[in-house]
Motif scaffolding. Structure first.
Motif, PDB file in Angstrom:
ATOM      1  N   ARG A 494       0.854  -1.190   0.000  1.00 21.20           N
ATOM      2  CA  ARG A 494       0.000   0.000   0.000  1.00 21.20           C
ATOM      3  C   ARG A 494       0.889   1.239   0.000  1.00 21.20           C
ATOM      4  NH1 ARG A 494      -3.167   1.884   5.419  1.00 21.20           N
ATOM      5  NH2 ARG A 494      -3.852   3.970   4.746  1.00 21.20           N
ATOM      6  N   PHE A 495       0.593   2.206  -0.895  1.00 22.64           N
ATOM      7  CA  PHE A 495       1.386   3.431  -0.964  1.00 22.64           C
ATOM      8  C   PHE A 495       0.511   4.575  -1.468  1.00 22.64           C
ATOM      9  CE2 PHE A 495       1.978   0.976  -4.826  1.00 22.64           C
ATOM     10  CZ  PHE A 495       1.723   1.893  -5.831  1.00 22.64           C
ATOM     11  N   ALA A 496       0.983   5.800  -1.281  1.00 28.42           N
ATOM     12  CA  ALA A 496       0.236   6.991  -1.677  1.00 28.42           C
ATOM     13  C   ALA A 496       0.269   7.161  -3.186  1.00 28.42           C
ATOM     14  CB  ALA A 496       0.811   8.235  -0.997  1.00 28.42           C
ATOM     15  N   ALA A 497      -0.869   7.556  -3.760  1.00 34.20           N
ATOM     16  CA  ALA A 497      -0.940   7.758  -5.207  1.00 34.20           C
ATOM     17  C   ALA A 497      -0.014   8.873  -5.659  1.00 34.20           C
ATOM     18  CB  ALA A 497      -2.378   8.066  -5.621  1.00 34.20           C
ATOM     19  N   GLY A 498       0.256   9.831  -4.763  1.00 30.13           N
ATOM     20  CA  GLY A 498       1.139  10.938  -5.108  1.00 30.13           C
ATOM     21  C   GLY A 498       2.553  10.505  -5.433  1.00 30.13           C
ATOM     22  N   GLU A 499       2.936   9.270  -5.056  1.00 28.05           N
ATOM     23  CA  GLU A 499       4.276   8.784  -5.380  1.00 28.05           C
ATOM     24  C   GLU A 499       4.400   8.402  -6.849  1.00 28.05           C
ATOM     25  OE1 GLU A 499       6.013   5.925  -2.802  1.00 28.05           O
ATOM     26  OE2 GLU A 499       4.941   6.626  -1.035  1.00 28.05           O
ATOM     27  N   VAL A 500       3.282   8.360  -7.566  1.00 25.78           N
ATOM     28  CA  VAL A 500       3.295   8.053  -8.998  1.00 25.78           C
ATOM     29  C   VAL A 500       2.863   9.324  -9.732  1.00 25.78           C
ATOM     30  CG1 VAL A 500       2.447   6.522 -10.812  1.00 25.78           C
ATOM     31  CG2 VAL A 500       2.647   5.682  -8.457  1.00 25.78           C
ATOM     32  N   ARG A 501       3.807  10.033 -10.315  1.00 27.82           N
ATOM     33  CA  ARG A 501       3.464  11.280 -11.000  1.00 27.82           C
ATOM     34  C   ARG A 501       2.724  10.962 -12.302  1.00 27.82           C
ATOM     35  NH1 ARG A 501       6.431  12.305 -15.415  1.00 27.82           N
ATOM     36  NH2 ARG A 501       8.428  11.272 -15.711  1.00 27.82           N
ATOM     37  N   PRO A 502       1.789  11.819 -12.731  1.00 26.87           N
ATOM     38  CA  PRO A 502       1.065  11.591 -13.985  1.00 26.87           C
ATOM     39  C   PRO A 502       2.011  11.523 -15.185  1.00 26.87           C
ATOM     40  CG  PRO A 502      -0.034  13.258 -12.658  1.00 26.87           C
ATOM     41  CD  PRO A 502       1.274  12.992 -11.995  1.00 26.87           C
ATOM     42  N   MET A 503       1.749  10.592 -16.080  1.00 19.86           N
ATOM     43  CA  MET A 503       2.567  10.392 -17.276  1.00 19.86           C
ATOM     44  C   MET A 503       1.655  10.392 -18.504  1.00 19.86           C
ATOM     45  SD  MET A 503       4.855   7.224 -15.870  1.00 19.86           S
ATOM     46  CE  MET A 503       5.301   7.137 -14.133  1.00 19.86           C
ATOM     47  N   GLY A 504       2.262  10.402 -19.673  1.00 16.73           N
ATOM     48  CA  GLY A 504       1.527  10.359 -20.922  1.00 16.73           C
ATOM     49  C   GLY A 504       0.909   9.004 -21.172  1.00 16.73           C
ATOM     50  N   ARG A 505       0.005   8.959 -22.162  1.00 13.39           N
ATOM     51  CA  ARG A 505      -0.698   7.707 -22.438  1.00 13.39           C
ATOM     52  C   ARG A 505       0.241   6.578 -22.834  1.00 13.39           C
ATOM     53  NH1 ARG A 505      -3.527   7.767 -26.767  1.00 13.39           N
ATOM     54  NH2 ARG A 505      -3.303   9.888 -27.504  1.00 13.39           N
ATOM     55  N   GLY A 506       1.318   6.899 -23.548  1.00 16.72           N
ATOM     56  CA  GLY A 506       2.190   5.849 -24.057  1.00 16.72           C
ATOM     57  C   GLY A 506       3.217   5.326 -23.081  1.00 16.72           C
ATOM     58  N   ALA A 507       3.315   5.908 -21.883  1.00 17.07           N
ATOM     59  CA  ALA A 507       4.327   5.471 -20.911  1.00 17.07           C
ATOM     60  C   ALA A 507       3.944   4.118 -20.308  1.00 17.07           C
ATOM     61  CB  ALA A 507       4.483   6.510 -19.811  1.00 17.07           C
ATOM     62  N   ALA A 508       4.959   3.335 -19.937  1.00 13.00           N
ATOM     63  CA  ALA A 508       4.715   2.023 -19.324  1.00 13.00           C
ATOM     64  C   ALA A 508       4.513   2.132 -17.820  1.00 13.00           C
ATOM     65  CB  ALA A 508       5.872   1.085 -19.626  1.00 13.00           C
ATOM     66  N   GLY A 509       5.086   3.148 -17.178  1.00 11.90           N
ATOM     67  CA  GLY A 509       4.889   3.332 -15.749  1.00 11.90           C
ATOM     68  C   GLY A 509       6.156   3.105 -14.950  1.00 11.90           C
ATOM     69  N   VAL A 510       5.993   3.083 -13.646  1.00 14.05           N
ATOM     70  CA  VAL A 510       7.101   2.895 -12.704  1.00 14.05           C
ATOM     71  C   VAL A 510       6.779   1.713 -11.797  1.00 14.05           C
ATOM     72  CG1 VAL A 510       7.796   5.324 -12.741  1.00 14.05           C
ATOM     73  CG2 VAL A 510       6.067   4.567 -11.108  1.00 14.05           C
ATOM     74  N   ALA A 511       7.788   1.260 -11.060  1.00 14.86           N
ATOM     75  CA  ALA A 511       7.609   0.092 -10.192  1.00 14.86           C
ATOM     76  C   ALA A 511       6.645   0.417  -9.058  1.00 14.86           C
ATOM     77  CB  ALA A 511       8.946  -0.356  -9.638  1.00 14.86           C
ATOM     78  N   GLY A 512       5.567  -0.346  -8.960  1.00 15.14           N
ATOM     79  CA  GLY A 512       4.630  -0.191  -7.864  1.00 15.14           C
ATOM     80  C   GLY A 512       4.801  -1.265  -6.815  1.00 15.14           C
ATOM     81  N   MET A 513       5.186  -2.477  -7.267  1.00 13.05           N
ATOM     82  CA  MET A 513       5.365  -3.600  -6.351  1.00 13.05           C
ATOM     83  C   MET A 513       6.436  -4.522  -6.903  1.00 13.05           C
ATOM     84  SD  MET A 513       2.514  -6.276  -4.910  1.00 13.05           S
ATOM     85  CE  MET A 513       2.807  -7.189  -3.385  1.00 13.05           C
ATOM     86  N   ASN A 514       7.268  -5.038  -6.021  1.00 14.13           N
ATOM     87  CA  ASN A 514       8.293  -6.014  -6.396  1.00 14.13           C
ATOM     88  C   ASN A 514       7.649  -7.395  -6.370  1.00 14.13           C
ATOM     89  OD1 ASN A 514      10.542  -7.544  -6.833  1.00 14.13           O
ATOM     90  ND2 ASN A 514      11.706  -6.773  -5.089  1.00 14.13           N
ATOM     91  N   VAL A 515       7.257  -7.895  -7.540  1.00 11.84           N
ATOM     92  CA  VAL A 515       6.523  -9.153  -7.633  1.00 11.84           C
ATOM     93  C   VAL A 515       7.521 -10.304  -7.730  1.00 11.84           C
ATOM     94  CG1 VAL A 515       4.829 -10.461  -8.959  1.00 11.84           C
ATOM     95  CG2 VAL A 515       4.635  -7.971  -8.787  1.00 11.84           C
ATOM     96  N   PRO A 516       7.421 -11.321  -6.867  1.00 12.74           N
ATOM     97  CA  PRO A 516       8.374 -12.438  -6.913  1.00 12.74           C
ATOM     98  C   PRO A 516       8.211 -13.273  -8.178  1.00 12.74           C
ATOM     99  CG  PRO A 516       6.616 -12.887  -5.335  1.00 12.74           C
ATOM    100  CD  PRO A 516       6.448 -11.461  -5.761  1.00 12.74           C
ATOM    101  N   ARG A 517       9.264 -14.000  -8.531  1.00  8.22           N
ATOM    102  CA  ARG A 517       9.252 -14.843  -9.724  1.00  8.22           C
ATOM    103  C   ARG A 517       8.120 -15.876  -9.636  1.00  8.22           C
ATOM    104  NH1 ARG A 517      13.149 -15.870 -13.471  1.00  8.22           N
ATOM    105  NH2 ARG A 517      14.653 -14.702 -12.188  1.00  8.22           N
ATOM    106  N   GLY A 518       7.397 -16.044 -10.715  1.00 13.37           N
ATOM    107  CA  GLY A 518       6.300 -16.997 -10.760  1.00 13.37           C
ATOM    108  C   GLY A 518       4.972 -16.445 -10.284  1.00 13.37           C
ATOM    109  N   ALA A 519       4.969 -15.234  -9.708  1.00  8.01           N
ATOM    110  CA  ALA A 519       3.714 -14.617  -9.248  1.00  8.01           C
ATOM    111  C   ALA A 519       3.329 -13.473 -10.172  1.00  8.01           C
ATOM    112  CB  ALA A 519       3.870 -14.107  -7.810  1.00  8.01           C
ATOM    113  N   ARG A 520       2.132 -12.914  -9.980  1.00  3.97           N
ATOM    114  CA  ARG A 520       1.649 -11.795 -10.777  1.00  3.97           C
ATOM    115  C   ARG A 520       0.637 -11.006  -9.959  1.00  3.97           C
ATOM    116  NH1 ARG A 520      -0.253 -12.800 -15.833  1.00  3.97           N
ATOM    117  NH2 ARG A 520      -2.205 -11.633 -15.715  1.00  3.97           N
ATOM    118  N   ILE A 521       0.433  -9.774 -10.326  1.00  4.05           N
ATOM    119  CA  ILE A 521      -0.573  -8.947  -9.670  1.00  4.05           C
ATOM    120  C   ILE A 521      -1.956  -9.512  -9.993  1.00  4.05           C
ATOM    121  CG2 ILE A 521      -1.618  -6.656  -9.564  1.00  4.05           C
ATOM    122  CD1 ILE A 521       1.074  -6.658  -8.303  1.00  4.05           C
TER     123      ILE A 521
END
Length: 623
Positions: A494-521
């Motif tokens: 859980r984290f504040a939305a303000g830590e992710v600055r708005p980006m353009g439509r074509g951007a892929a984004g930034v790391a939100g969670m360190n997902v372990p190998r073999g798992a997925r959001i």
């Protein structure tokens, strides 16, 4: 250019000027293709926040040819509208009998300018047909403003006032550096001339000293010692040409030194007084304006709602508050009351609008689970985003209202083109939505301003997706919210939305969670306003067990972490919000959060007796 410079000059005179005051000088953008800009809140939003939609419409006139046949002649079209595509769209509407009034279309454009002729059938009203064309084609469209600039090395979305302020600050820096450079060059030259003047005033002694010296270096040292000169001055004396000894040349040296002394005094005064620096900046801006400014191409018009009151004039003859603007009054159209509906969006790209009830029923299609359940009205607009990042904007009013037993209407039926990947989620593009959040299976998160998805495009790139990744969740998100991500390994961050600055439509984004190998959001939810400590969190295991936990047990930390345990070995969902529509092996159910057993975060989940039969296997949609 003239309007922007006028606004800069106004800001120099009054640094506290507001955006509304600056808009008196810059009432709207200007576009190279001309056309008309329809005044409204979009322009003000763009100039206040840096984002907004500017409505543009073509310039057209009506004519009557021989035989009394009416015609519409288009001479200017909105910026970035393709003329060939526009004519093809009109032809398709005529073919589909949506524009029966048109009998012929011609492009008579030449070097003299654009001229598109729309021939009408006898007896048709050109004004009424033109209004219809504005509604059905890109003769009227929106241009999205996205004013992003580097401010202190960081990309920021800025409004008109901040943009002009940053520009003036940059120009002041440029002028300061240039003035400092000129002052230093003048001081260096004056320093040399002072040495030459010393030599000319003591000419005989200098000549005698130089003739007696064994070498140039010895002569330089003796000059520096005897006349208190610097090495630069002594070198200049040794390099001095004999012609400088003439009286006229000596007078030139003295005049040059006097002129440089005056220039240095002026340059120092500019550097010491910000008002003089601004006066120099204003003078240079005025010179640019006089040399390069040209007339505005895009005329600004206002609707009746935006026009100022003028009791002395007659309706339709009032002028807007900006210079040269004219009033346009749209045709009075009957207002239809918006119908409240519940909109179901499925993974396969089907939309189903059903009359709204107090409790939403589950969508029970066995092979096409629901990914979003939205409370909407027929006036709303919904944005669907698929796993590959493609976006589809659809008016809820365009979705046929059906019963729950029917499957719904596909995106392809509504837009003419369907998705190539499964739908990851959907959001309503309402005024209360600041940004749209997208989350990938590998834990990348991105926020994009709502305005990026508005405009004339109905299909678009909504998010960038890496080759080894896909989007799994979409949600509305505002600056003060918190984001909760959960992965299949049973971990939640859980984290504040303000830590992710708005980006353009074509951007892929930034790391939100360190997902372990073999798992997925597996789920991503937004906590409005950050939530309270007692806000319920719903946790569902893929084995058909669930619990209700307080949000306070999930501490808010920075994005990119591994997360904390939920007690679920194979997590299917973990998040906040209302009831959950879950697809299971035994059918579809609605899980009501308030009825689930309470438990601690690391504790076990309890089987949901009477709610779920069989494992939870489908994607989930929240109501």
């Amino acid at each position: 250019l003239a309007e922007v410079i006028d606004a800069c000059l106004a800001l120099i005179r009054k640094p506290s000027a507001t955006a509304d005051e600056l808009m008196k000088h810059v009432p709207a953008p200007d576009f190279p293709t001309g056309a008309r800009i329809v005044g409204g809140d979009g322009i003000r939003d763009a100039y206040l926040t840096g984002r907004g939609a500017v409505t543009m419409e073509a310039v057209a006139t009506t004519e009557t040819r021989s035989g009394g046949l009416p015609r519409i002649v288009v001479t200017e079209i909105p910026f970035q509208v393709n003329k060939a595509a526009l004519l093809e769209r009109m032809a398709d509407l005529v073919k589909d009998k949506k524009l029966d009034e048109i009998r012929d279309l011609r492009d008579e454009s030449s070097r003299e300018g654009m001229r598109v002729v729309i021939e009408l059938k006898r007896g048709e009203d050109p004004a009424r047909v033109l209004r219809k064309l504005y509604r059905l084609t890109d003769l009227r469209t929106n241009f999205n403003v996205n004013l992003v600039a580097l401010v202190d090395g960081q990309p920021r979305t800025i409004g008109l006032r901040e943009a002009l302020t940053e520009y003036l600050a940059h120009q002041r820096t440029v002028l300061t550096r240039r003035t400092t450079y000129r002052k230093e060059k003048a001081e260096a030259r004056a320093h040399v001339l002072e040495g030459l003047l010393v030599a000319l005033d003591n000419l005989d002694a200098v000549i005698k000293l130089i003739r007696a010296a064994e070498s140039a270096d010895k002569a330089r040292e003796q000059l520096m010692k005897r006349f208190s000169l610097t090495e630069v001055q002594a070198t200049a004396i040794l390099d001095m040409q004999l012609r400088r000894l003439a009286k006229l040349e000596r007078d030139k040296v003295k005049a040059e030194h006097a002129e440089l002394t005056k220039v240095i005094t002026e340059l120092k005064a500019i550097l010491a007084d910000p008002a003089k620096l601004d006066a120099l900046l204003a003078a240079e801006l005025k010179e640019i304006r006089a040399r390069h400014a040209n007339p505005r191409r895009s005329r600004l018009v206002v609707t009746a709602d935006d026009a100022p009151d003028d009791d002395a004039g007659t309706p339709g003859a009032r002028t807007a508050g900006t210079r040269g603007a004219e009033l346009i009054v749209d045709e009075d159209l009957p207002e239809l009351e918006a119908q409240p509906v519940t909109l179901y969006v499925t993974q396969g790209g089907y939309l189903k609008a059903v009359p709204r009830r107090r409790v939403s029923k589950p969508h029970s299609h066995p092979n096409d689970p629901v990914v979003a359940v939205l409370r909407a009205t027929t006036e709303d607009t919904v944005l669907l985003i698929d796993a590959d990042g493609a976006g589809y904007r659809i008016g809820v009013g365009d979705v046929p209202v059906t019963t729950m037993r029917q499957r719904g209407t596909s995106i392809a039926q509504l837009l003419g083109d369907g998705p190539d990947a499964r739908i990851a989620g959907a959001v309503l593009l309402g005024p209360d939505v600041e940004t749209v959040l997208t989350v990938s299976a590998r834990g990348l998160v991105k926020r994009t301003e709502r305005a990026e998805y508005e405009g004339r495009l109905r299909t678009m790139i909504a998010a960038g997706v890496r080759d080894d990744d896909e989007l799994v969740a979409v949600a509305p998100c505002n600056d003060g919210d918190h984001i909760v991500l959960a992965n299949s390994a049973g971990l939640v961050v859980r984290f504040a939305a303000g830590e992710v600055r708005p980006m353009g439509r074509g951007a892929a984004g930034v790391a939100g969670m360190n997902v372990p190998r073999g798992a997925r959001i597996v789920s991503a939810t937004v906590v409005p306003g950050g939530g309270g400590e007692d806000t319920p969190v719903l946790t569902v295991d893929a084995d058909g067990a669930a619990k209700r936990t307080a949000l306070g047990e999930y501490p808010a930390k920075g994005r990119g972490g591994k997360g904390v345990q939920t007690g679920a070995a194979r997590l299917a969902f973990c998040g906040v919000g209302g009831d959950l529509h879950a697809g299971t092996a035994g059918g579809a159910v609605v899980l009501e959060t308030a009825e689930l057993p309470a438990g601690k975060r690391p504790g076990r989940l309890a089987p949901i007796t009477g709610h779920v039969t069989g494992p939870v296997v489908a994607e989930t949609g929240r109501d």
